[in-house]
Design an enzyme around this catalytic site. Structure first.
Site, PDB file in Angstrom:
ATOM      1  N   HIS A 284       0.863  -1.179   0.000  1.00  0.00           N
ATOM      2  CA  HIS A 284       0.000   0.000   0.000  1.00  0.00           C
ATOM      3  C   HIS A 284       0.897   1.225   0.000  1.00  0.00           C
ATOM      4  CE1 HIS A 284      -3.066   2.922   0.915  1.00  0.00           C
ATOM      5  NE2 HIS A 284      -4.000   1.992   0.884  1.00  0.00           N
ATOM      6  N   ASP A 325      -6.850  -5.882   2.799  1.00  0.00           N
ATOM      7  CA  ASP A 325      -7.570  -6.855   1.981  1.00  0.00           C
ATOM      8  C   ASP A 325      -7.137  -8.280   2.302  1.00  0.00           C
ATOM      9  OD1 ASP A 325      -9.096  -4.956   0.398  1.00  0.00           O
ATOM     10  OD2 ASP A 325      -7.190  -4.418  -0.529  1.00  0.00           O
TER      11      ASP A 325
END
Length: 388
Positions: A284, A325
């Site tokens: 990320h 996720d």
């Protein structure tokens, strides 16, 4: 690990005078700490300096500023709701991970909405909970949006009521049972999850509640800037969330996990990368050292061996850490939740953030209408002077 630079290195990379460096520090744009070897000297956070250097290289023309504002990572809209600061998610000044240890989604809504009264997502319509799932969520929000009052000119208290009603309906559509209990408990009941799992659902919802100006939140704010009903703002967010590069990443993460179980972790990783597909659920840009939301969830359940092997193989192959996720995919397997549970959790939790941003946008009374930079053909029959 976080990289720190000396004063001389920071000045060289930014190509500025010491006074400018100190101004950046005082404004909170560059992190600073005492040198471990010499407390009389200071060190400066390298990633902050790199971000500033990139902005300077882009130039300060109006066009460059406007284009960089739309690009990933560049601040575009002022907000007091949430931010990511030095790898930590912050909700109105509170560390989101610490806040998630005990808070409910209702308490998170009260915080993010700056509500004066407690927020409730209680449902009083048992007959409505006959179907649940993503398609139902869209249909219910669509109906509310069609019947809703415009948000333009409404006071915060009224917008909060509309947001609570829309989130309550969304919770029912996504599988929560009717009742007045906290929404995480009702969702756990709908999914036949025991108490320990219900608390994990609570924590996940809180951690998913907001993430500054992500794609779905931006869509919700654009809708709010037109004066659309709050339910329509949530619908805009939900429509954006479903994309595979956003909330749909949970489904891709589960597909990667299944590939890893069938082919082996190394072969599965190689297959995804060979097709120029970014590995879902890993890495990320805002969390180069790892997603703290994921780590907060990992501490509350046991990750199965297959996922552990995949996590280890991805780190070895790419250096990427698992993000939220991956944590949602692992949580879904651990609790035996519905296959689309990652998306449902994301949608329900984030609806609180969408509402917060809709309220902030409406009360700011500022339109969102950027201009496009046209680079298409000029058309026949036009002289060059017409375009000057």
């Amino acid at each position: 690990m976080t990289e720190w630079l000396t004063r001389e290195q920071a000045l060289e990379r930014l190509n500025v005078r010491p006074q400018t460096l100190y101004a950046y520090v005082s404004r909170g744009r560059i992190g600073m700490k005492p040198d471990d070897t010499d407390p009389r000297r200071s060190q400066y956070r390298a990633d902050d300096i790199a971000a500033l250097a990139t902005r300077r290289e882009r130039g300060r023309s109006p066009q460059a500023i406007a284009e960089s504002a739309i690009a990933w990572g560049e601040p575009a809209i002022a907000t007091s709701i949430s931010t990511v600061l030095h790898g930590r998610l912050v909700y109105r000044g509170k560390d989101a991970v610490a806040f998630s240890a005990a808070a409910t989604l209702e308490e998170t809504a009260a915080l993010l909405w700056a509500a004066d009264l407690p927020v409730s997502f209680a449902s009083l319509t048992p007959s409505a909970a006959r179907q649940s799932g993503t398609p139902t969520a869209f249909s219910w929000l669509s109906a509310l949006a069609a019947e809703g009052w415009p948000s333009l000119g409404c006071r915060s208290a009224m917008l909060q009521q509309d947001g609570a009603a829309a989130t309550s309906a969304l919770a029912m559509a996504l599988g929560a049972t009717p009742g007045s209990e906290p929404v995480h408990a009702r969702l756990a009941q709908g999914w036949s999850v025991e108490a320990a799992g219900a608390d994990l659902i609570r924590k996940a919802l809180v951690l998913l509640a907001d993430h500054e100006l992500n794609a779905s939140t931006f869509a919700a704010r654009v809708a709010a800037s037109t004066g659309a009903p709050v339910a329509a703002c949530l619908l805009a967010g939900l429509a954006t969330l479903i994309g595979p590069r956003h909330g749909g990443a949970g489904a891709a993460a589960i597909a990667l996990v299944e590939d890893a179980e069938r082919l082996g972790p190394d072969a599965a990783i190689a297959r995804w990368l060979a097709h120029d597909r970014p590995l879902p659920a890993f890495g990320h840009p805002l969390y180069p050292e790892g997603d703290p939301r994921a780590e907060a969830l990992f501490s509350d359940f046991t990750i199965d061996d297959g996922l552990l092997r995949l996590r280890k193989a991805v780190l070895a192959a790419t250096g990427l850490h698992p993000n939220i996720d991956f944590a949602l995919a692992a949580m879904t397997r651990s609790l035996r939740l519905p296959a689309d549970a990652p998306f449902r959790l994301f949608a329900l939790g984030r609806s609180v953030g969408w509402t917060a941003h809709a309220i902030e946008q409406v009360t700011s009374n500022r339109p969102i209408r950027p201009r496009a930079r046209y680079d298409g053909p000029r058309g026949s029959g036009s002289s060059a002077d017409d375009w000057d």
